[in-house]
Design a protein around this motif. Structure first.
Motif, mmCIF file in Angstrom:
data_model
loop_
_atom_site.group_PDB
_atom_site.id
_atom_site.type_symbol
_atom_site.label_atom_id
_atom_site.label_comp_id
_atom_site.label_asym_id
_atom_site.label_seq_id
_atom_site.Cartn_x
_atom_site.Cartn_y
_atom_site.Cartn_z
ATOM 1 N N MET A 100 29.884 40.306 29.540
ATOM 2 C CA MET A 100 30.750 39.383 30.262
ATOM 3 C C MET A 100 31.225 40.019 31.567
ATOM 4 O O MET A 100 31.550 41.200 31.605
ATOM 5 C CB MET A 100 31.969 39.005 29.402
ATOM 6 N N ASN A 101 31.259 39.223 32.621
ATOM 7 C CA ASN A 101 31.784 39.696 33.896
ATOM 8 C C ASN A 101 33.193 40.266 33.688
ATOM 9 O O ASN A 101 34.055 39.592 33.114
ATOM 10 C CB ASN A 101 31.832 38.524 34.885
ATOM 11 N N PRO A 102 33.466 41.505 34.123
ATOM 12 C CA PRO A 102 34.772 42.140 33.846
ATOM 13 C C PRO A 102 35.976 41.322 34.306
ATOM 14 O O PRO A 102 37.004 41.284 33.623
ATOM 15 C CB PRO A 102 34.679 43.464 34.608
ATOM 16 N N PHE A 103 35.877 40.675 35.456
ATOM 17 C CA PHE A 103 37.002 39.866 35.939
ATOM 18 C C PHE A 103 37.232 38.650 35.034
ATOM 19 O O PHE A 103 38.389 38.248 34.808
ATOM 20 C CB PHE A 103 36.753 39.416 37.382
ATOM 21 N N LYS A 152 38.115 36.701 39.887
ATOM 22 C CA LYS A 152 38.093 36.490 41.343
ATOM 23 C C LYS A 152 36.668 36.477 41.894
ATOM 24 O O LYS A 152 36.402 35.854 42.911
ATOM 25 C CB LYS A 152 38.923 37.563 42.059
ATOM 26 N N GLN A 153 35.741 37.172 41.199
ATOM 27 C CA GLN A 153 34.347 37.184 41.629
ATOM 28 C C GLN A 153 33.483 37.709 40.495
ATOM 29 O O GLN A 153 33.991 38.306 39.542
ATOM 30 C CB GLN A 153 34.163 38.063 42.865
ATOM 31 N N THR A 165 33.714 30.696 43.897
ATOM 32 C CA THR A 165 33.758 29.585 42.944
ATOM 33 C C THR A 165 35.171 29.051 42.735
ATOM 34 O O THR A 165 35.399 27.839 42.743
ATOM 35 C CB THR A 165 33.151 30.007 41.596
ATOM 36 N N GLY A 166 36.143 29.936 42.543
ATOM 37 C CA GLY A 166 37.520 29.506 42.308
ATOM 38 C C GLY A 166 38.070 28.684 43.450
ATOM 39 O O GLY A 166 38.690 27.622 43.251
ATOM 40 N N ILE A 224 43.742 29.653 39.168
ATOM 41 C CA ILE A 224 44.184 31.019 39.458
ATOM 42 C C ILE A 224 43.016 31.971 39.236
ATOM 43 O O ILE A 224 42.421 31.992 38.151
ATOM 44 C CB ILE A 224 45.374 31.426 38.573
ATOM 45 N N SER A 225 42.668 32.746 40.258
ATOM 46 C CA SER A 225 41.632 33.766 40.101
ATOM 47 C C SER A 225 42.312 35.123 39.944
ATOM 48 O O SER A 225 43.273 35.438 40.644
ATOM 49 C CB SER A 225 40.673 33.762 41.299
ATOM 50 N N VAL A 226 41.805 35.910 38.997
ATOM 51 C CA VAL A 226 42.523 37.123 38.588
ATOM 52 C C VAL A 226 41.852 38.390 39.113
ATOM 53 O O VAL A 226 40.649 38.445 39.333
ATOM 54 C CB VAL A 226 42.648 37.189 37.047
ATOM 55 N N ASP A 227 42.684 39.427 39.282
ATOM 56 C CA ASP A 227 42.228 40.719 39.773
ATOM 57 C C ASP A 227 42.292 41.757 38.656
ATOM 58 O O ASP A 227 42.823 41.497 37.575
ATOM 59 C CB ASP A 227 43.094 41.144 40.960
ATOM 60 N N LEU A 228 41.816 42.954 38.945
ATOM 61 C CA LEU A 228 41.688 43.994 37.919
ATOM 62 C C LEU A 228 43.017 44.459 37.332
ATOM 63 O O LEU A 228 43.089 44.832 36.167
ATOM 64 C CB LEU A 228 40.959 45.214 38.498
ATOM 65 N N ARG A 229 44.074 44.449 38.130
ATOM 66 C CA ARG A 229 45.340 45.024 37.668
ATOM 67 C C ARG A 229 46.161 44.076 36.782
ATOM 68 O O ARG A 229 47.253 44.421 36.350
ATOM 69 C CB ARG A 229 46.185 45.465 38.872
ATOM 70 N N LEU A 230 45.642 42.885 36.530
ATOM 71 C CA LEU A 230 46.413 41.908 35.750
ATOM 72 C C LEU A 230 46.657 42.375 34.318
ATOM 73 O O LEU A 230 47.770 42.267 33.796
ATOM 74 C CB LEU A 230 45.684 40.560 35.750
#
Length: 253
Positions: A35-38, A121-122, A131-132, A178-184
């Motif tokens: 699965m895509n990490p994001f 986010k990507q 996409t988002g 909402i697109s999420v980043d790594l630090r979430l």
């Protein structure tokens, strides 16, 4: 509230990607996929919102090849409730472009009527980060990108996001994308009992034709090549020699 989370099957982030000898694309033979990490972070955040009582149902969606079932089962094992697979390609080398993905997701959302879409986010394979934003535009919904913290407050979402100058907090009315980043957050590992339970959770299979969406590519890959090899460094004998090389060879000063 229902949350929809799109997830994508990509080359595992630990794998060193190899370019085909003829330069037509990336070699996917016997390569580990995951699965895509994001997207994994988005699934985890949806689960945490459900644990807090802000969410009642989590629906995960994947668009691509039949093998994306594995990715959806992973999300179900983490804690998602239902899954939808839209089989839009027969060849693993065919990547569905962001606009087509956004149109398919809009069609799913029109049916499912979620109050929130959480997405990565990507994707780490094409890095388009589109996409988002396209989905938000097609829906006419509020959007918040690169989220590093999400809180639901009534009919609004408060999102903390990283910007060049530091941190920014914004409040958007729901429904929202909402697109999420790594630090979430840090995604959980699926336990063995949950992996077994995931096999019995509902997974619906659809096609782009079911939603009346054309997924024919609009872009053509002309050539794929390896990045240039990094040149070896050299030792300099003095500050003067360093300045001379930076000025006359590197041209940076």
């Amino acid at each position: 509230m229902k949350v929809l989370v799109p997830v994508k099957r990509v080359i595992d982030y630990n794998v060193k990607v190899r370019v085909k000898g003829d330069g037509t694309g990336v070699d996917l033979a016997n390569v580990k996929m995951s699965m895509n990490p994001f997207d994994e972070i988005a699934v985890e955040e949806a689960i945490r919102l459900k644990e807090k009582g802000a969410v009642e149902e989590i629906v995960v969606v994947s668009i691509g090849v039949k093998q994306s079932q594995e990715t959806l089962r992973t999300a179900l094992a983490m804690g998602a409730d239902r899954a939808i697979l839209i089989t839009a390609a027969d060849d693993v080398h065919n990547d569905i472009e962001p606009l087509a993905v956004a149109k398919l997701l809009k069609a799913v959302i029109d049916e499912e009527q979620p109050g929130l879409v959480l997405c990565g986010k990507q994707a780490i394979d094409n890095d388009m980060n589109a996409t988002g934003q396209m989905l938000s535009a097609l829906l006419g919904w509020s959007q918040a990108t690169f989220a590093s913290e999400v809180a639901i407050e009534g009919d609004s979402a408060v999102v903390k996001r990283e910007v060049d100058g530091g941190m920014q907090s914004i409040k958007v009315k729901m429904p929202a994308v909402i697109s999420v980043d790594l630090r979430l957050n840090e995604p959980r590992y699926a336990s063995l009992p949950n992996i077994m339970k995931a096999k019995k959770k509902p997974l619906d299979e659809k096609t782009p034709a079911d939603y009346g969406v054309d997924v024919a590519p609009r872009l053509e890959i002309v050539k794929t090549s390896e990045p240039a090899e990094r040149q070896a460094g050299i030792m300099v004998g003095s500050v003067e020699e360093l300045v001379d090389k930076l000025k006359n060879e590197a041209g940076v000063i």
